[in-house]
Design a protein around this motif. Structure first.
Motif, PDB file in Angstrom:
ATOM      1  N   THR A 256       0.833  -1.210   0.000  1.00  0.00           N
ATOM      2  CA  THR A 256       0.000   0.000   0.000  1.00  0.00           C
ATOM      3  C   THR A 256       0.865   1.257   0.000  1.00  0.00           C
ATOM      4  O   THR A 256       0.563   2.231  -0.716  1.00  0.00           O
TER       5      THR A 256
ATOM      6  N   THR B  45       0.992   3.969  -3.044  1.00  0.00           N
ATOM      7  CA  THR B  45       0.585   5.346  -2.730  1.00  0.00           C
ATOM      8  C   THR B  45       1.579   6.355  -3.294  1.00  0.00           C
ATOM      9  O   THR B  45       1.183   7.344  -3.943  1.00  0.00           O
TER      10      THR B  45
ATOM     11  N   LEU C  48      -3.520   7.522  -0.897  1.00  0.00           N
ATOM     12  CA  LEU C  48      -3.550   6.481   0.119  1.00  0.00           C
ATOM     13  C   LEU C  48      -4.883   5.746   0.120  1.00  0.00           C
ATOM     14  O   LEU C  48      -4.925   4.511   0.265  1.00  0.00           O
TER      15      LEU C  48
END
Length: 434
Positions: free
Chosen positions: A231, A235, A261
Motif C-alpha cells: 500500500t 501510494t 492512500l
C-alpha cells in the motif's frame, strides 16, 4: 660329483672371444643368421628402426670402457628433477648395474674374424619396452605444472545459479509455473510506472522539498494504520504519476496524498480506512466532498491504471534470489523507504531501486561486497550497475536520524522492525568511490 672323467669328457669353449667351437665356422654363421631374423621380427612388431647390437671396440677403448656420449640417446637428454632423483636413488640400490660397469670391454671380433653379437638381455633394453616418453618432457618442472593445474581448476569452477522456485513447486500460491512470465511482464511494464526526474519543473507552486515532507508524513500515517507494505509503495507511485500530469497548488498537496492512500488501500487492503478517518488525520483540513472530487480527478488522470509494478514486487523476488534472512530483509525495506522520500531517486526504475537496496543491505550486514550470480541472474543487474544507487542509499542511511524528515528512522527504530535503523551504514562503499 666329478664329471670330468674319461666317460664324460667336458666340452670346453676355446675362448669367450671365439664363442663355442662346435666343429666348424658354419655354426657361428648360423647364429648370426638367426640373430638377424629376430631383428627383422622386432622391426615388424614395434615399427621402429632396428638398431645393431655389435659392440664398437674403438668406442669403448678410447673412453676406458665407457661408451661415447650420444646427444640423441634418451639417457643423455635433459630430464625432470623429480625423475632424476628417482634415477639416482634407484642407481644407489642396484648393485647389478655397478657390476655391469666393472665388466671389461668385450672385443668385437672372434678368433675367426667375425663380429660378436652381444647378448640382448644383458646389454640393451628389450625392443618391446620403448623408452618412457616423460624423459623427453623438459618444458615444465613438476612444481610449475601443479600450480598451472590449480589455476586452471579455479578458473573452471563457477558459482552455480540456484533454482529459487524449486522449494515452492507444491505451493499453489507461489505460482511457480508462471512466476518467470509474471516478472518478465513486470520488467516490461515498469517503464510506464516511472516518472520524469524533472516532474517538478512543470509545477509552479510546489517543489521537491514539499514532496519529501508529504511522503515522510504518509509513511508515518501508513505505520499508524498498520497497513500492508504494498500500500505504501503504490501510494507514492500514484502521487508521482499524478503530479507528472496535473499541476497542483500547495494547499491541495496534502489532499493528493490522502486520496492516493485511499486508492491504494482499496486496491491492496482487505480492511479499508473510511473517508472520515482520512479527514480526521488531516485535522479536518478537507471536506468529504473535496476528497471524493480529488479521487475522481486522480482516477481519470491516471486512466484507472493501478496495476503497475512498484519496488515492493521486485524486492520480494530479489530477496528470494539472494537467500536472505530477516535482518537483511528489514534493512532492505528500510533503505527503500529512505529512497522514496528523496526526489533525486526518481531517476532509478523500481527494479534497480530494489536490487540496490538488497545489495546495500548485504554489504551493511556482511561488511564486504556481496552480489551472487543468482541475484545477478534474476535481477538482470550487475554489481557495477548498482553502485551509483547503492552509494546514494548509504548516504541517506548516514543522515537518516538527523534533520526534520525522520519518520523512516523512527519507524525502524522499534522492536517491531528489529531496531534496524541503528545498524552501521556501509561506509566502505563510499570510500571505494574515492
Amino acid at each position: 660329483m666329478n664329471i670330468s672323467d674319461e666317460n664324460n669328457p667336458i666340452i670346453k669353449p676355446t675362448s669367450f672371444q671365439g664363442g663355442l667351437e662346435m666343429g666348424s665356422r658354419n655354426f657361428g654363421q648360423e647364429i648370426r643368421n638367426n640373430r638377424r631374423a629376430l631383428n627383422v621380427l622386432n622391426q615388424n612388431f614395434i615399427g621402429a628402426k632396428a638398431c645393431t647390437c655389435v659392440v664398437d671396440k674403438r668406442g669403448m677403448s678410447e673412453n676406458h670402457g665407457v661408451p661415447e656420449r650420444n646427444p640423441l640417446h634418451p639417457s643423455h637428454r635433459p630430464i625432470t628433477r623429480k625423475f632424476a632423483a628417482q634415477l639416482s636413488s634407484t642407481h644407489q640400490h642396484c648393485p647389478q648395474q655397478e657390476a655391469k660397469k666393472q665388466k671389461p670391454s668385450l672385443p668385437s671380433r672372434n678368433e675367426f674374424g667375425d663380429s660378436i653379437f652381444v647378448d640382448v638381455k644383458e646389454n640393451k633394453a628389450p625392443s618391446d619396452h620403448p623408452v618412457p616418453m616423460f624423459l623427453e618432457q623438459t618444458e615444465a618442472i613438476p612444481d610449475e605444472t601443479d600450480q598451472m593445474e590449480e589455476v586452471e581448476m579455479e578458473d573452471i569452477i563457477e558459482e552455480p545459479i540456484l533454482d529459487i522456485d524449486g522449494c515452492d513447486s507444491k505451493n499453489p500460491l507461489a505460482v511457480v509455473d508462471y512466476v518467470e512470465d509474471m516478472y518478465a511482464y513486470y520488467r516490461k511494464m515498469e517503464s510506464f510506472s516511472c516518472v520524469s526526474p524533472n516532474l517538478m519543473a512543470q509545477q509552479f507552486d510546489i517543489n521537491e522539498k514539499m514532496r519529501a515532507i508529504l511522503v515522510d508524513w504518509l509513511i508515518e500515517v501508513h505505520d499508524k494504520f498498520e497497513l500492508m507494505k504494498e500500500t505504501l509503495f503504490l501510494t507514492i507511485n500514484l502521487i508521482d504519476r499524478f503530479l507528472s500530469q496535473q499541476t497542483v497548488v500547495r494547499k491541495k498537496l496534502q489532499l493528493v496524498g490522502l486520496v492516493a492512500l485511499l486508492l491504494a488501500c482499496k486496491y491492496e487492503e482487505v480492511s479499508v480506512p473510511v473517508v472520515g478517518d482520512l479527514i480526521l488525520i488531516s485535522d479536518k483540513a478537507y471536506t468529504r466532498k473535496e476528497v471524493l472530487e480529488m479521487e475522481n480527478l486522480m482516477l481519470n488522470r491516471l486512466q484507472f491504471n493501478m496495476s503497475l509494478p512498484t519496488p515492493y514486487v521486485f524486492v520480494q523476488r530479489f530477496l528470494k534470489a539472494a537467500q536472505c534472512d530477516k535482518k537483511i530483509e528489514l534493512l532492505s525495506f528500510f533503505l527503500v523507504e529512505l529512497s522514496i522520500v528523496e526526489y533525486e531517486m526518481l531517476k532509478f526504475p523500481p527494479s534497480l531501486l530494489a536490487a540496490a537496496a538488497i545489495y546495500t543491505a548485504q554489504c551493511t550486514v556482511y561488511g564486504f561486497k556481496q552480489w551472487s550470480r543468482t541475484s545477478e541472474w534474476h535481477s538482470n543487474y550487475s554489481e557495477d550497475q548498482l553502485l551509483e544507487c547503492s552509494r546514494l542509499m548509504v548516504s541517506f542511511h548516514q543522515k537518516a536520524g538527523t534533520g526534520k524528515l525522520t519518520a523512516v528512522y523512527r519507524k525502524y527504530n522499534t522492536s517491531k522492525f528489529g531496531y534496524t535503523s541503528k545498524s552501521e551504514p556501509a561506509v566502505f562503499l563510499l570510500e571505494a568511490q574515492k
